[in-house]
Design a protein around this motif. Structure first.
Motif, PDB file in Angstrom:
ATOM      1  N   ASN A   1      16.093 -28.800 -34.546  1.00  0.00           N
ATOM      2  CA  ASN A   1      15.325 -27.764 -33.852  1.00  0.00           C
ATOM      3  C   ASN A   1      13.962 -28.304 -33.405  1.00  0.00           C
ATOM      4  O   ASN A   1      13.550 -28.128 -32.255  1.00  0.00           O
ATOM      5  CB  ASN A   1      15.133 -26.564 -34.776  1.00  0.00           C
ATOM      6  CG  ASN A   1      14.485 -25.381 -34.082  1.00  0.00           C
ATOM      7  OD1 ASN A   1      15.166 -24.555 -33.491  1.00  0.00           O
ATOM      8  ND2 ASN A   1      13.169 -25.288 -34.134  1.00  0.00           N
ATOM      9  N   ASN A   2      13.269 -29.003 -34.328  1.00  0.00           N
ATOM     10  CA  ASN A   2      11.942 -29.542 -34.006  1.00  0.00           C
ATOM     11  C   ASN A   2      12.003 -30.544 -32.861  1.00  0.00           C
ATOM     12  O   ASN A   2      11.173 -30.523 -31.951  1.00  0.00           O
ATOM     13  CB  ASN A   2      11.328 -30.223 -35.236  1.00  0.00           C
ATOM     14  CG  ASN A   2      10.964 -29.236 -36.329  1.00  0.00           C
ATOM     15  OD1 ASN A   2      10.894 -28.042 -36.092  1.00  0.00           O
ATOM     16  ND2 ASN A   2      10.746 -29.733 -37.527  1.00  0.00           N
TER      17      ASN A   2
ATOM     18  N   GLU B   1      12.725 -28.724 -29.550  1.00  0.00           N
ATOM     19  CA  GLU B   1      11.521 -28.107 -28.986  1.00  0.00           C
ATOM     20  C   GLU B   1      10.578 -29.172 -28.416  1.00  0.00           C
ATOM     21  O   GLU B   1       9.935 -28.964 -27.380  1.00  0.00           O
ATOM     22  CB  GLU B   1      10.806 -27.282 -30.061  1.00  0.00           C
ATOM     23  CG  GLU B   1      11.574 -26.025 -30.464  1.00  0.00           C
ATOM     24  CD  GLU B   1      10.797 -25.153 -31.436  1.00  0.00           C
ATOM     25  OE1 GLU B   1       9.876 -25.659 -32.106  1.00  0.00           O
ATOM     26  OE2 GLU B   1      11.129 -23.961 -31.542  1.00  0.00           O
TER      27      GLU B   1
ATOM     28  N   THR C   1      11.910 -30.114 -25.102  1.00  0.00           N
ATOM     29  CA  THR C   1      11.648 -29.023 -24.156  1.00  0.00           C
ATOM     30  C   THR C   1      10.227 -29.130 -23.609  1.00  0.00           C
ATOM     31  O   THR C   1      10.002 -28.996 -22.406  1.00  0.00           O
ATOM     32  CB  THR C   1      11.839 -27.648 -24.832  1.00  0.00           C
ATOM     33  OG1 THR C   1      13.193 -27.516 -25.268  1.00  0.00           O
ATOM     34  CG2 THR C   1      11.530 -26.506 -23.869  1.00  0.00           C
ATOM     35  N   ASP C   2       9.264 -29.382 -24.503  1.00  0.00           N
ATOM     36  CA  ASP C   2       7.861 -29.524 -24.089  1.00  0.00           C
ATOM     37  C   ASP C   2       7.683 -30.645 -23.066  1.00  0.00           C
ATOM     38  O   ASP C   2       6.800 -30.581 -22.213  1.00  0.00           O
ATOM     39  CB  ASP C   2       6.964 -29.820 -25.302  1.00  0.00           C
ATOM     40  CG  ASP C   2       6.786 -28.606 -26.197  1.00  0.00           C
ATOM     41  OD1 ASP C   2       7.140 -27.495 -25.767  1.00  0.00           O
ATOM     42  OD2 ASP C   2       6.298 -28.777 -27.325  1.00  0.00           O
TER      43      ASP C   2
ATOM     44  N   ALA D   1      17.165 -31.714 -25.003  1.00  0.00           N
ATOM     45  CA  ALA D   1      16.747 -30.541 -25.778  1.00  0.00           C
ATOM     46  C   ALA D   1      17.915 -29.592 -26.018  1.00  0.00           C
ATOM     47  O   ALA D   1      18.123 -29.121 -27.147  1.00  0.00           O
ATOM     48  CB  ALA D   1      15.623 -29.811 -25.047  1.00  0.00           C
TER      49      ALA D   1
ATOM     50  N   LEU E   1      19.264 -28.411 -29.701  1.00  0.00           N
ATOM     51  CA  LEU E   1      19.086 -27.008 -30.082  1.00  0.00           C
ATOM     52  C   LEU E   1      20.431 -26.311 -30.302  1.00  0.00           C
ATOM     53  O   LEU E   1      20.558 -25.474 -31.201  1.00  0.00           O
ATOM     54  CB  LEU E   1      18.263 -26.268 -29.028  1.00  0.00           C
ATOM     55  CG  LEU E   1      16.784 -26.678 -28.938  1.00  0.00           C
ATOM     56  CD1 LEU E   1      16.116 -26.034 -27.741  1.00  0.00           C
ATOM     57  CD2 LEU E   1      16.035 -26.313 -30.221  1.00  0.00           C
TER      58      LEU E   1
ATOM     59  N   GLU F   1      14.782 -18.437 -34.870  1.00  0.00           N
ATOM     60  CA  GLU F   1      13.879 -19.459 -34.335  1.00  0.00           C
ATOM     61  C   GLU F   1      14.578 -20.310 -33.276  1.00  0.00           C
ATOM     62  O   GLU F   1      14.020 -20.599 -32.218  1.00  0.00           O
ATOM     63  CB  GLU F   1      13.381 -20.352 -35.477  1.00  0.00           C
ATOM     64  CG  GLU F   1      12.438 -21.450 -35.008  1.00  0.00           C
ATOM     65  CD  GLU F   1      12.096 -22.458 -36.092  1.00  0.00           C
ATOM     66  OE1 GLU F   1      10.951 -22.934 -36.090  1.00  0.00           O
ATOM     67  OE2 GLU F   1      12.970 -22.782 -36.927  1.00  0.00           O
ATOM     68  N   THR F   2      15.830 -20.709 -33.577  1.00  0.00           N
ATOM     69  CA  THR F   2      16.546 -21.567 -32.627  1.00  0.00           C
ATOM     70  C   THR F   2      17.031 -20.774 -31.420  1.00  0.00           C
ATOM     71  O   THR F   2      17.039 -21.296 -30.298  1.00  0.00           O
ATOM     72  CB  THR F   2      17.726 -22.288 -33.314  1.00  0.00           C
ATOM     73  OG1 THR F   2      17.234 -22.951 -34.483  1.00  0.00           O
ATOM     74  CG2 THR F   2      18.343 -23.336 -32.402  1.00  0.00           C
TER      75      THR F   2
ATOM     76  N   ALA G   1      14.076 -20.749 -29.285  1.00  0.00           N
ATOM     77  CA  ALA G   1      13.828 -22.064 -28.681  1.00  0.00           C
ATOM     78  C   ALA G   1      14.774 -22.331 -27.515  1.00  0.00           C
ATOM     79  O   ALA G   1      14.366 -22.844 -26.467  1.00  0.00           O
ATOM     80  CB  ALA G   1      13.959 -23.154 -29.746  1.00  0.00           C
TER      81      ALA G   1
ATOM     82  N   LEU H   1      13.946 -22.684 -23.478  1.00  0.00           N
ATOM     83  CA  LEU H   1      14.483 -23.794 -22.684  1.00  0.00           C
ATOM     84  C   LEU H   1      15.154 -23.275 -21.413  1.00  0.00           C
ATOM     85  O   LEU H   1      14.874 -23.768 -20.312  1.00  0.00           O
ATOM     86  CB  LEU H   1      15.484 -24.588 -23.539  1.00  0.00           C
ATOM     87  CG  LEU H   1      16.336 -25.630 -22.797  1.00  0.00           C
ATOM     88  CD1 LEU H   1      15.476 -26.759 -22.257  1.00  0.00           C
ATOM     89  CD2 LEU H   1      17.430 -26.177 -23.692  1.00  0.00           C
TER      90      LEU H   1
ATOM     91  N   ASN I   1       7.484 -13.961 -25.512  1.00  0.00           N
ATOM     92  CA  ASN I   1       8.357 -14.818 -24.700  1.00  0.00           C
ATOM     93  C   ASN I   1       9.290 -13.988 -23.823  1.00  0.00           C
ATOM     94  O   ASN I   1       9.520 -14.315 -22.653  1.00  0.00           O
ATOM     95  CB  ASN I   1       9.179 -15.751 -25.598  1.00  0.00           C
ATOM     96  CG  ASN I   1       8.342 -16.865 -26.197  1.00  0.00           C
ATOM     97  OD1 ASN I   1       7.265 -17.170 -25.712  1.00  0.00           O
ATOM     98  ND2 ASN I   1       8.832 -17.474 -27.265  1.00  0.00           N
TER      99      ASN I   1
END
Length: 204
Positions: free
Chosen positions: A111-112, A115, A118-119, A126, A130, A150-151, A154, A158, A196
């Motif tokens: 997940n980290n 993300e 994605t950034d 990504a 994910l 959370e995912t 995320a 995306l 979001n």
């Protein structure tokens, strides 16, 4: 802060500078500074903790992986992507090897890293990470777990960045519903997911 510093002094005195329990306090103090945006204070503490974990527990220990992950997140928050990426990849390798492909901690790293990509607008990489994280979290933690939300969020972010509005709205709505139910209406994660979703609807 003064309590962490006091704990650190006691552990250094009683257990030694290079004990892994000393490292855990260094790590906690670094997290405190990190959360306050005091990155210059946090970085040397993370690095010191990491060196102790490597030395005392080994390069492939789960605690070493957690320490690597914290340092990677610090670099990501500062926009130091070249420094962060190899650390995230190292964490993923250790967790897959030590804990297994389907462990929740492995999913955290997927997940980290998802993300993170994605950034940087590396959307294909990504999405792959994910999607894997989501599958593991659903399987291991359940459809209504905060980590699953959370995912979902995320992935929704995306797809939103890729202009896939209907897919994004579906995922962001799911994430928000889980967070409202499990965490409450005013939890920071719930607020973030709501923002979001509102942002997406404004741009539709």
């Amino acid at each position: 802060e003064p309590l962490y510093i006091q704990a650190l002094e006691i552990r250094k005195l009683q257990l030694g500078v290079n004990h892994h329990d000393t490292a855990s306090i260094l790590n906690n103090l670094a997290i405190l500074y990190d959360d306050q945006g005091k990155y210059l204070e946090a970085e040397p503490l993370y690095i010191q903790a990491l060196e102790i974990y490597k030395q005392q527990l080994g390069v492939n220990h789960p605690d070493t992986a957690s320490s690597l992950n914290n340092l990677a997140s610090l670099y990501k928050d500062q926009g130091k992507y070249l420094e962060a990426e190899p650390l995230y990849i190292q964490v993923l390798d250790i967790r897959k090897q030590q804990l297994g492909e389907n462990h929740p901690s492995t999913a955290n790293t997927l997940n980290n890293l998802g993300e993170f990509y994605t950034d940087q607008e590396k959307y294909n990489e990504a999405e792959l990470l994910l999607t894997q994280a989501l599958d593991i979290r659903k399987q291991q933690l359940g459809n209504n777990h905060p980590s699953t939300a959370e995912t979902l969020n995320a992935l929704g972010v995306l797809y939103s960045k890729q202009g896939k509005h209907s897919e994004a709205e579906n995922l962001l709505t799911q994430a928000l519903e889980i967070a409202q139910r499990v965490l409450g209406l005013e939890h920071p994660d719930t607020v973030k997911y709501r923002e979001n979703l509102e942002k997406l609807r404004l741009h539709e």
